[in-house]
Design an enzyme around this catalytic site. Structure first.
Site, PDB file in Angstrom:
ATOM      1  N   GLY A 177     -32.173  25.702  -4.873  1.00 53.47           N
ATOM      2  CA  GLY A 177     -33.596  25.522  -5.149  1.00 53.47           C
ATOM      3  C   GLY A 177     -34.442  25.806  -3.919  1.00 53.47           C
ATOM      4  O   GLY A 177     -34.085  25.422  -2.800  1.00 53.47           O
ATOM      5  N   HIS A 188     -32.713  20.811 -11.218  1.00 48.93           N
ATOM      6  CA  HIS A 188     -31.304  21.237 -11.253  1.00 48.93           C
ATOM      7  C   HIS A 188     -31.035  22.068 -12.519  1.00 48.93           C
ATOM      8  O   HIS A 188     -30.374  23.107 -12.474  1.00 48.93           O
ATOM      9  CB  HIS A 188     -30.373  20.012 -11.310  1.00 48.93           C
ATOM     10  N   SER A 219     -34.168  13.886  -7.044  1.00 51.35           N
ATOM     11  CA  SER A 219     -33.372  12.716  -7.448  1.00 51.35           C
ATOM     12  C   SER A 219     -33.953  11.458  -6.807  1.00 51.35           C
ATOM     13  O   SER A 219     -33.897  10.369  -7.376  1.00 51.35           O
ATOM     14  CB  SER A 219     -31.921  12.888  -7.011  1.00 51.35           C
ATOM     15  N   ARG A 220     -34.512  11.631  -5.625  1.00 52.56           N
ATOM     16  CA  ARG A 220     -35.058  10.478  -4.898  1.00 52.56           C
ATOM     17  C   ARG A 220     -36.302   9.898  -5.572  1.00 52.56           C
ATOM     18  O   ARG A 220     -36.679   8.763  -5.278  1.00 52.56           O
ATOM     19  CB  ARG A 220     -35.404  10.871  -3.464  1.00 52.56           C
ATOM     20  N   GLN A 255     -23.487  14.925   4.926  1.00 53.07           N
ATOM     21  CA  GLN A 255     -24.856  15.394   5.180  1.00 53.07           C
ATOM     22  C   GLN A 255     -25.874  14.265   5.275  1.00 53.07           C
ATOM     23  O   GLN A 255     -27.067  14.508   5.399  1.00 53.07           O
ATOM     24  CB  GLN A 255     -25.277  16.434   4.146  1.00 53.07           C
ATOM     25  N   GLN A 294     -32.701  24.772   3.716  1.00 47.92           N
ATOM     26  CA  GLN A 294     -31.292  24.760   3.294  1.00 47.92           C
ATOM     27  C   GLN A 294     -30.880  26.134   2.764  1.00 47.92           C
ATOM     28  O   GLN A 294     -29.770  26.609   3.019  1.00 47.92           O
ATOM     29  CB  GLN A 294     -31.079  23.690   2.221  1.00 47.92           C
ATOM     30  N   LEU A 311     -29.356  14.236 -11.972  1.00 50.45           N
ATOM     31  CA  LEU A 311     -29.957  15.536 -12.284  1.00 50.45           C
ATOM     32  C   LEU A 311     -31.324  15.412 -12.959  1.00 50.45           C
ATOM     33  O   LEU A 311     -31.587  14.444 -13.671  1.00 50.45           O
ATOM     34  CB  LEU A 311     -29.008  16.333 -13.185  1.00 50.45           C
ATOM     35  N   HIS A 312     -32.148  16.422 -12.711  1.00 49.75           N
ATOM     36  CA  HIS A 312     -33.468  16.505 -13.345  1.00 49.75           C
ATOM     37  C   HIS A 312     -33.718  17.970 -13.681  1.00 49.75           C
ATOM     38  O   HIS A 312     -32.838  18.826 -13.453  1.00 49.75           O
ATOM     39  CB  HIS A 312     -34.544  15.952 -12.400  1.00 49.75           C
ATOM     40  N   MET A 369     -25.948  17.063  -5.988  1.00 46.50           N
ATOM     41  CA  MET A 369     -25.486  15.711  -5.679  1.00 46.50           C
ATOM     42  C   MET A 369     -25.748  14.776  -6.870  1.00 46.50           C
ATOM     43  O   MET A 369     -25.754  13.557  -6.718  1.00 46.50           O
ATOM     44  CB  MET A 369     -26.186  15.186  -4.418  1.00 46.50           C
TER      45      MET A 369
HETATM   46  P1  AMP Z   1     -29.464  18.110  -4.655  1.00 46.76           P
HETATM   47  O1  AMP Z   1     -28.789  17.488  -5.835  1.00 46.76           O
HETATM   48  O2  AMP Z   1     -30.709  17.415  -4.227  1.00 46.76           O
HETATM   49  O3  AMP Z   1     -28.512  18.426  -3.538  1.00 46.76           O
HETATM   50  O4  AMP Z   1     -29.985  19.519  -5.177  1.00 46.76           O
HETATM   51  C1  AMP Z   1     -29.106  20.470  -5.718  1.00 46.76           C
HETATM   52  C2  AMP Z   1     -29.821  21.793  -5.832  1.00 46.76           C
HETATM   53  O5  AMP Z   1     -30.953  21.648  -6.694  1.00 46.76           O
HETATM   54  C3  AMP Z   1     -30.355  22.270  -4.476  1.00 46.76           C
HETATM   55  O6  AMP Z   1     -30.170  23.672  -4.376  1.00 46.76           O
HETATM   56  C4  AMP Z   1     -31.812  21.900  -4.547  1.00 46.76           C
HETATM   57  O7  AMP Z   1     -32.638  22.713  -3.741  1.00 46.76           O
HETATM   58  C5  AMP Z   1     -32.106  22.127  -6.029  1.00 46.76           C
HETATM   59  N1  AMP Z   1     -33.291  21.375  -6.428  1.00 46.76           N
HETATM   60  C6  AMP Z   1     -33.547  20.055  -6.193  1.00 46.76           C
HETATM   61  N2  AMP Z   1     -34.777  19.728  -6.659  1.00 46.76           N
HETATM   62  C7  AMP Z   1     -35.309  20.866  -7.182  1.00 46.76           C
HETATM   63  C8  AMP Z   1     -36.552  21.184  -7.805  1.00 46.76           C
HETATM   64  N3  AMP Z   1     -37.506  20.277  -7.982  1.00 46.76           N
HETATM   65  N4  AMP Z   1     -36.749  22.441  -8.228  1.00 46.76           N
HETATM   66  C9  AMP Z   1     -35.780  23.394  -8.048  1.00 46.76           C
HETATM   67  N5  AMP Z   1     -34.589  23.157  -7.469  1.00 46.76           N
HETATM   68  C10 AMP Z   1     -34.352  21.922  -7.042  1.00 46.76           C
END
Ligand code: AMP
Length: 281
Positions: free
Chosen positions: A148, A37, A187-188, A61, A154, A33-34, A30
């Site tokens: 992740g 991701h 991201s939060r 969602q 999830q 990014l960090h 979403m």
């Molecule tokens: P999101 O952008 O939050 O929907 O996350 C996208 C993907 O990145 C999802 O599969 C998350 O589980 C994964 N993800 C988010 N934060 C982390 C993290 N700190 N370490 C590893 N994967 C992550």
């Protein structure tokens, strides 16, 4: 790196990949990014010829419109990070393109996954996840897709969907990437003040403590001890449970291999999720 916004353009590109027998790795995100991701993108680029990352803040969602509005967005910065991480294509579709009239997601019975933890506290959330990931898989046709472990439940939902719908994709799971302080990257976290970030560190500290206590205490005793620490902090706990890694049954008396502590807590107005494997498999 190429940016694609229209699904028709993506589908042309995918046809080209298939014609040239290029394997496709896919990382749905979403945005904002960090390194969490990026670690998935790097894993994908090692294992596939082509890596595609989607950036799509999926309204389906979010069960809270304020949360959706506040969700951080930063496409320009995301593209810089992805460019450095060997991503080939960033797919940034519009809501209309994803949920066009001709698309209907197949329903998946998620069983207990839809009733416990995230399923219980975010009604409809996983339906939204299933809907969007199903659609993205349909458009991207990946050989492998990367998720992740940070979103532990999830991952189970996605695996179940792939299994039930017999989608020909391999699901790969990356470890949770953390700040030096232990705070799981998210991201939060961008919505947290420096002071709140320090408060939020208690989440991973407590998970680590559960691991230490688990040698001598039952899951229930660990949960109670952890809850008493959180209650004294400035976090507001939504849930803390220790679950079986496959069935998601709550563990109280006995430990099982892969037993995982799952936690959600609010730090100010920001909802933070984390988990840790307490007993190794
Ligand atoms: P999101 O952008 O939050 O929907 O996350 C996208 C993907 O990145 C999802 O599969 C998350 O589980 C994964 N993800 C988010 N934060 C982390 C993290 N700190 N370490 C590893 N994967 C992550």
């Amino acid at each position: 790196m190429r940016r694609i916004e229209k699904k028709e353009e993506l589908q042309e590109y995918i046809k080209w990949c298939k014609r040239h027998h290029k394997s496709i790795g896919f990382v749905p995100t979403m945005g904002a990014l960090h390194q969490g991701h990026i670690s998935l993108v790097e894993q994908s680029s090692l294992e596939n010829d082509i890596t595609i990352v989607s950036i799509f803040v999926n309204p389906a969602q979010f069960n809270n419109s304020e949360d959706l509005k506040k969700y951080p967005r930063n496409l320009a910065k995301d593209e810089i990070l992805l460019g450095k991480a060997n991503c080939n294509v960033v797919f940034a579709p519009s809501v209309e393109d994803i949920y066009s009239d001709d698309y209907e997601a197949q329903l998946v019975d998620l069983g207990i996954l839809d009733e416990t933890l995230e399923g219980e506290f975010r009604p409809g959330h996983f339906d939204g996840v299933v809907k969007v990931v199903q659609r993205l898989f349909q458009l991207v046709e990946p050989d492998r897709s990367y998720f992740g472990r940070k979103d532990f439940q999830q991952v189970a939902v996605i695996k179940r969907m792939v299994d039930v719908l017999k989608i020909p994709v391999i699901i790969r799971v990356g470890d949770t990437i953390r700040e030096k302080s232990g705070l799981a990257m998210s991201s939060r976290n961008l919505l947290l003040t420096e002071e709140e970030k320090t408060i939020a560190e208690i989440i991973s500290q407590v998970l680590n403590q559960i691991k230490t206590w688990s040698d001598e205490k039952s899951p229930m005793e660990c949960i109670e001890k952890a809850k008493s620490i959180i209650t004294k902090s400035q976090l507001e706990l939504e849930y803390l449970e220790i679950v079986h890694p496959l069935t998601f049954e709550k563990l109280t008396k006995l430990w099982v291999p892969g037993a995982t502590a799952c936690i959600v807590a609010y730090c100010g107005k920001v909802r933070l999720i984390d988990n840790m494997e307490i007993v190794s498999i």
